[in-house]
Design a protein around this motif. Structure first.
Motif, short mmCIF file in Angstrom:
data_model
loop_
_atom_site.label_atom_id
_atom_site.label_comp_id
_atom_site.label_asym_id
_atom_site.label_seq_id
_atom_site.Cartn_x
_atom_site.Cartn_y
_atom_site.Cartn_z
N HIS A 55 0.84 -1.21 0.00
CA HIS A 55 0.00 0.00 0.00
C HIS A 55 0.87 1.26 0.00
O HIS A 55 1.49 1.58 1.00
CB HIS A 55 -0.91 0.02 1.23
CG HIS A 55 -1.91 1.13 1.23
ND1 HIS A 55 -3.28 0.92 1.30
CD2 HIS A 55 -1.77 2.49 1.17
CE1 HIS A 55 -3.92 2.08 1.27
NE2 HIS A 55 -3.01 3.05 1.20
N HIS A 57 1.23 5.39 -2.12
CA HIS A 57 0.74 6.37 -3.11
C HIS A 57 1.95 6.94 -3.83
O HIS A 57 2.55 7.91 -3.39
CB HIS A 57 -0.04 7.49 -2.41
CG HIS A 57 -1.26 7.00 -1.69
ND1 HIS A 57 -2.54 7.24 -2.14
CD2 HIS A 57 -1.39 6.26 -0.54
CE1 HIS A 57 -3.41 6.67 -1.31
NE2 HIS A 57 -2.74 6.07 -0.33
N HIS A 208 -9.80 2.23 0.57
CA HIS A 208 -9.41 3.00 1.76
C HIS A 208 -10.65 3.00 2.65
O HIS A 208 -11.59 3.75 2.41
CB HIS A 208 -9.02 4.43 1.38
CG HIS A 208 -7.62 4.57 0.92
ND1 HIS A 208 -7.16 3.96 -0.21
CD2 HIS A 208 -6.56 5.23 1.47
CE1 HIS A 208 -5.87 4.25 -0.35
NE2 HIS A 208 -5.48 5.00 0.65
N HIS A 240 -6.33 0.23 5.76
CA HIS A 240 -6.41 1.15 6.91
C HIS A 240 -7.34 0.63 8.01
O HIS A 240 -6.89 0.26 9.07
CB HIS A 240 -6.82 2.57 6.48
CG HIS A 240 -5.80 3.25 5.63
ND1 HIS A 240 -4.59 3.68 6.11
CD2 HIS A 240 -5.80 3.57 4.30
CE1 HIS A 240 -3.89 4.24 5.13
NE2 HIS A 240 -4.59 4.17 4.02
N ASP A 307 2.22 3.38 2.93
CA ASP A 307 1.20 4.39 2.63
C ASP A 307 1.81 5.62 1.95
O ASP A 307 1.51 5.90 0.81
CB ASP A 307 0.43 4.80 3.89
CG ASP A 307 -0.93 5.40 3.57
OD1 ASP A 307 -1.35 5.31 2.39
OD2 ASP A 307 -1.58 5.92 4.48
FE FE2 Z 1 -3.48 5.20 1.61
#
Ligand code: FE2
Length: 411
Positions: A55, A57, A208, A240, A307
């Motif tokens: 996970h 971004h 998410h 999450h 993340d």
């Molecule tokens: Fe995220």
């Protein structure tokens, strides 16, 4: 190629590994070398399947401080900082940062990445660019792309169409952000929409889900119920789920039955959620992390991710999943001997299940010869001493290497 004296996944006894044509051919004790075969002695070092970032971004990575630093460290100031940075977002900008972060990951033994890409952008620039990068980096990094509606699906203009367009551009997975939608009805509808979209296009789902300290945020039960009813099971992932930290135990007891029946995966992000959650609490302050220990004890698949890497929401991160595991074990209170020894699974085999890597992953004859060699005897030692990944092989080819680190007192 013959690798001698490998301690595979904390094994007490060393074995040899024969690799040819990019695959593991043989794994056994004392394999006799073939005439002219290249021999690499691993000297009883730990060998693991490659690390997996389940996970992140990538479209925002490596932007911290550009143009302004997040001085409070909060999610909200992070959003303000990002809106200033967004003006500079271009294909070249994304390409340069993703290449740089891919090299950081590779140096730390990561070979697989699931990245969420914001598709609440009418131009879909990041989505298009990431699809190109996925092809470009394929030999060194396997990238899975999640079409991620950062600002919602029902709560963002043309949100459903943008998701459909992202699928046409080649998304591997579809996401949602139910806790951010304007209403509970929108939240449920957004989940129904993405599950249908995934089913129609034979895609995975990674939501998410309930990334908020609100105990009333219950997107998870809807997601799990749909995964069960639509028989999508482990093709679905809830990322999450920090609200679960705040659910009352009676509700969790009921929920757990559904979670087990649904077969869905979980991804927890201990660095970022410890940093960002609990911000509206005075004292005591809640930990921003889902119930990893309890989920794991129930046999539910949980992996760990970064993340964010050095961006407006998280000012640290260097592509080393060791830090993710280290923090995760602390905040989840999973510091028993076996917990520590086996914790590499949160960023290897458990993440592989989430990413559906199947036979393309793992140290076994016939599978791609992808593995890492760590400067340690076992993962407990590797974790505690922050051991470097000495070598990372992908399908038999060395794609990264490091030197042993020496820290020596002079007395
Ligand atoms: Fe995220």
């Amino acid at each position: 190629m013959l690798f001698q004296n490998a301690l595979i996944e904390n094994a007490g006894k060393a074995v040899d590994i024969r690799v040819s044509e990019g695959k593991f051919q043989e794994i056994a004790e004392n394999i006799a070398p073939l005439p002219g075969e290249e021999i690499i002695d691993l000297h009883n070092r730990l060998v693991l399947p490659p690390f997996i970032e389940s996970h992140v971004h990538l479209d925002t990575c490596l932007t911290a401080g550009d143009p302004v630093w997040n001085m409070s460290g909060t999610l909200f100031e992070g959003i303000e900082c990002w809106s200033k940075r967004k003006d500079k977002l271009s294909r070249e900008d994304i390409r340069e940062r993703v290449h740089r972060v891919a090299r950081m990951y590779a140096a730390n033994g990561v070979q697989f990445i699931r990245t969420h890409v914001d598709v609440t952008d009418p131009s879909l620039t990041a989505m298009e660019t990431m699809a190109e990068l996925r092809e470009e980096l394929r030999d060194v990094m396997d990238i899975q792309i999640v079409a991620f509606p950062q600002e919602g699906i029902l709560s963002y203009p043309n949100g459903k169409q943008l998701m459909r367009d992202a699928v046409k551009l080649g998304a591997d997975c579809v996401g949602a952000i139910p806790h951010f939608e304007f209403t509970r009805e929108y939240s449920v509808e957004s989940l129904n929409f993405v599950m249908e979209l995934a089913a129609e296009n034979d895609l995975l789902v990674d939501v998410h889900c309930d990334e908020i300290d609100d105990e009333a945020s219950r997107g998870l039960e809807t997601l799990a119920a749909r995964a069960l009813e639509m028989q999508m099971f482990d093709r679905v992932t809830a990322s999450h789920t920090t609200a679960m930290h705040s659910y009352n135990n009676a509700y969790v007891l009921r929920l757990m039955r559904l979670l087990k029946m649904s077969g869905i995966n979980f991804v927890s992000n201990p660095l970022v959620n410890t940093h960002l959650q609990g911000r509206v609490d005075t004292y005591p302050k809640r930990r921003g992390i889902t119930r990893v220990k309890e989920l794991t004890e129930e046999g539910i698949n949980v992996s760990f991710g970064h993340d964010d890497i050095f961006d407006p929401w998280y000012p640290m991160g260097n592509g080393n999943l060791r830090d993710v595991v280290f923090m995760g074990l602390h905040v989840c209170q999973m510091m028993g001997y076996e917990d520590i020894m086996n914790s590499y699974r949160f960023v290897t085999t458990k993440a592989a299940r989430t990413l559906h890597l199947g036979e393309g992953y793992g140290i076994a004859p016939g599978r791609p010869a992808s593995f890492v060699v760590m400067d340690a005897k076992n993962y407990y030692e590797a974790l505690n001493y922050n051991a470097p990944v000495l070598a990372s092989y992908k399908a038999g080819r060395k794609i990264a290497q490091s030197s042993p680190v020496e820290r020596r007192a002079l007395f």
